[in-house]
Motif scaffolding. Structure first.
Motif, PDB file in Angstrom:
ATOM      1  N   UNK A  57       0.942  -1.074  -0.010  1.00 61.89           N
ATOM      2  CA  UNK A  57       0.100  -0.123  -0.031  1.00 61.89           C
ATOM      3  C   UNK A  57       0.858   1.262  -0.006  1.00 61.89           C
ATOM      4  N   UNK A  58       1.879   1.049   0.764  1.00 60.70           N
ATOM      5  CA  UNK A  58       2.902   2.362   0.999  1.00 60.70           C
ATOM      6  C   UNK A  58       3.660   2.572  -0.406  1.00 60.70           C
ATOM      7  N   UNK A  59       3.934   1.512  -0.991  1.00 57.28           N
ATOM      8  CA  UNK A  59       4.729   1.681  -2.289  1.00 57.28           C
ATOM      9  C   UNK A  59       3.830   2.305  -3.470  1.00 57.28           C
ATOM     10  N   UNK A  60       2.366   1.810  -3.375  1.00 53.49           N
ATOM     11  CA  UNK A  60       1.418   2.305  -4.374  1.00 53.49           C
ATOM     12  C   UNK A  60       1.175   3.860  -4.159  1.00 53.49           C
ATOM     13  N   UNK A  61       1.124   4.479  -2.944  1.00 53.67           N
ATOM     14  CA  UNK A  61       1.203   5.586  -2.485  1.00 53.67           C
ATOM     15  C   UNK A  61       2.446   6.602  -3.159  1.00 53.67           C
ATOM     16  N   UNK A 117      -6.939  -3.311   1.701  1.00 61.82           N
ATOM     17  CA  UNK A 117      -8.201  -2.924   1.197  1.00 61.82           C
ATOM     18  C   UNK A 117      -8.144  -1.641   0.700  1.00 61.82           C
ATOM     19  N   UNK A 118      -8.391  -1.381  -0.640  1.00 63.73           N
ATOM     20  CA  UNK A 118      -8.247  -0.206  -1.509  1.00 63.73           C
ATOM     21  C   UNK A 118      -9.684   0.248  -1.027  1.00 63.73           C
ATOM     22  N   UNK A 119      -9.633   1.571  -0.789  1.00 63.82           N
ATOM     23  CA  UNK A 119     -10.803   2.487  -0.936  1.00 63.82           C
ATOM     24  C   UNK A 119     -10.840   3.582  -1.836  1.00 63.82           C
ATOM     25  N   UNK A 120      -9.525   3.751  -2.355  1.00 62.36           N
ATOM     26  CA  UNK A 120      -9.313   4.746  -3.444  1.00 62.36           C
ATOM     27  C   UNK A 120      -9.275   4.107  -4.740  1.00 62.36           C
ATOM     28  N   UNK A 121     -10.248   3.805  -5.479  1.00 60.10           N
ATOM     29  CA  UNK A 121     -10.083   3.114  -6.599  1.00 60.10           C
ATOM     30  C   UNK A 121      -9.102   3.508  -7.743  1.00 60.10           C
ATOM     31  N   UNK A 122      -8.723   4.746  -7.772  1.00 59.19           N
ATOM     32  CA  UNK A 122      -7.548   5.235  -8.388  1.00 59.19           C
ATOM     33  C   UNK A 122      -6.366   4.544  -8.159  1.00 59.19           C
ATOM     34  N   UNK A 123      -6.175   3.996  -6.910  1.00 60.59           N
ATOM     35  CA  UNK A 123      -4.899   3.363  -6.484  1.00 60.59           C
ATOM     36  C   UNK A 123      -4.533   1.973  -6.835  1.00 60.59           C
ATOM     37  N   UNK A 124      -5.779   1.452  -7.460  1.00 61.83           N
ATOM     38  CA  UNK A 124      -5.726  -0.004  -7.658  1.00 61.83           C
ATOM     39  C   UNK A 124      -4.632  -0.595  -8.958  1.00 61.83           C
ATOM     40  N   UNK A 125      -4.465   0.275  -9.892  1.00 64.04           N
ATOM     41  CA  UNK A 125      -3.338  -0.200 -10.937  1.00 64.04           C
ATOM     42  C   UNK A 125      -1.968   0.056 -10.356  1.00 64.04           C
ATOM     43  N   UNK A 126      -1.851   1.112  -9.303  1.00 63.65           N
ATOM     44  CA  UNK A 126      -0.568   1.405  -8.918  1.00 63.65           C
ATOM     45  C   UNK A 126      -0.236   0.330  -7.667  1.00 63.65           C
ATOM     46  N   UNK A 135      -1.230  -2.917  -7.818  1.00 61.11           N
ATOM     47  CA  UNK A 135      -0.663  -4.077  -8.582  1.00 61.11           C
ATOM     48  C   UNK A 135       0.831  -3.899  -9.154  1.00 61.11           C
ATOM     49  N   UNK A 136       0.898  -2.793  -9.503  1.00 59.03           N
ATOM     50  CA  UNK A 136       2.594  -2.627  -9.938  1.00 59.03           C
ATOM     51  C   UNK A 136       3.350  -2.834  -8.531  1.00 59.03           C
ATOM     52  N   UNK A 137       3.134  -2.045  -7.674  1.00 62.45           N
ATOM     53  CA  UNK A 137       3.598  -1.955  -6.502  1.00 62.45           C
ATOM     54  C   UNK A 137       3.791  -3.526  -5.625  1.00 62.45           C
TER      55      UNK A 137
END
Length: 387
Positions: A55-59, A192-201, A203-205
């Motif tokens: 999660x942190x890497x995605x952010x 748990x992803x609450x911000x849908x815009x983070x979903x692709x990131x 997966x990359x993370x």
């Protein structure tokens, strides 16, 4: 009496448990149902640390302002701060609210700055952070809040808590199913992803960290951590990184089985009530949020007496703990504290935790109750031994 189940008991499924087809997808569906989230917003991971790191890497991948700091309570599990380091970010340790095991908004605010990317809000010792106010304050400053519910998620599909289920606030939620957790499957976690815009990131993370951790594991760099009797020494030797990012199907099957065992959490509350009735004069119960699951029976004692009282419990065959030595006491993590952390320093020396889980047998419960009731203040107070 151990504080949590031995690994063999935590991992074994009940005899005759049905085989689950597609357990990863089934777990995503069940967690999504409990948290009122779509199944695709649930990312099962190898452990809670892996979930937080992903999660942190995605952010970090989403950030365009050069923010690289993550605020973490100093009174926390070392796996939390290690997840920040796994993500290539810089932890910033914050203090607690007065006489509480979690920070309040002023404590978090004091640790944030222009480079703050995220705040890890972890519920500890049945104390829940007021996430609604924290999330509103943080969003106004471009800071993401992660609802770390490793000690708060009890797997219940409904709740009378107006704050909603654990892990349901902030930009991301984190779950853990390891030892000492309400849903104890011996391993596993979930993001748990609450911000849908983070979903692709996300997966990359996940792919980035999975490749790194697997390479480290195959290279033999993830050495088995030795056993320590001194907490300070243990903090100088960080726990090994996860061997992979993803949860395996066997762990998913175990988590699904544990999600249906709410009776264990109810039994833990009954054990806690028995212990409360047996409290001696030298121990005081810690205040707590009754909506959160019971993992330990937490009491306060005089710091000068704690080691002697723990020794009395050990002589009676009862394991005890004081949970966390504040992270800033370790030379590894001290550089991440920007100033004094007086509330954490005042809290941890007086904590003493006893077993209270619902899997205790009647004879084990009697032993713990008897050991607690027989505690007595030792002779002239002496300086407590090094933890």
């Amino acid at each position: 009496m151990p504080l949590c189940q031995p690994p063999a008991l935590a991992l074994d499924l009940a005899p005759g448990a049905p085989e689950i087809r597609g357990p990863i997808a089934a777990l995503c569906g069940e967690l999504g149902r409990i948290l009122a989230r779509p199944p695709e917003s649930i990312v099962p991971t190898a452990c809670g640390r892996a979930a937080l790191a992903v999660g942190l890497r995605a952010l970090a991948l989403a950030d365009t302002d050069g923010r690289d700091e993550v605020v973490v309570p100093s009174f926390a599990c070392p796996q939390v701060i290690e997840a920040v380091l796994d993500a290539g970010l810089r932890p910033v340790l914050c203090d607690l609210a007065p006489d509480r095991p979690v920070p309040d908004l002023p404590a978090f605010a004091a640790a944030t700055g222009e480079r703050s990317l995220a705040i890890v809000a972890a519920s500890v010792l049945r104390a829940k952070i007021e996430l609604e106010a924290l999330d509103a304050w943080a969003r106004a400053r471009g800071i993401c809040v992660i609802d770390d519910a490793a000690q708060a998620f009890d797997g219940r599909g409904s709740t009378d808590d107006p704050r909603g289920p654990a892990a349901s606030r902030g930009s991301l939620g984190v779950l853990s199913f390891g030892r000492h957790k309400p849903i104890c499957a011996g391993a596993g976690g979930a993001l748990v992803i609450h911000d849908a815009s983070l979903a692709p990131l996300v997966e990359r993370a996940r792919a980035e960290l999975d490749a790194r951790w697997r390479q480290t594991s195959l290279a033999g760099d993830a050495r088995r951590r030795p056993w320590f009797t001194d907490v300070r020494e243990a903090l100088e030797h960080p726990p090994a990184a996860p061997a992979r990012a993803d949860m395996d199907p066997t762990t998913a099957t175990r988590v699904l089985a544990r999600l249906g065992e709410g009776h264990e959490l109810d039994a833990a509350r009954r054990v806690s009530a028995e212990l409360a009735d047996a409290l001696p004069a030298c121990a005081r119960p810690r205040p707590h949020d009754p909506a959160l699951p019971q993992l330990y029976f937490a009491v306060e004692v005089e710091p000068a007496h704690r080691h002697a009282l723990a020794t009395q419990l050990a002589a009676a065959g009862v394991e005890s703990s004081w949970l966390y030595l504040p992270l800033h006491h370790s030379s590894r993590y001290r550089p991440y504290a920007r100033g004094p952390v007086p509330e954490a320093d005042a809290l941890w020396p007086k904590l003493l935790l006893l077993p209270t889980r619902g899997w205790l047998t009647p004879s084990q419960r009697r032993r713990v109750v008897g050991a607690l009731a027989s505690l007595s203040i030792p002779g002239p107070a002496t300086r407590e031994a090094q933890p």
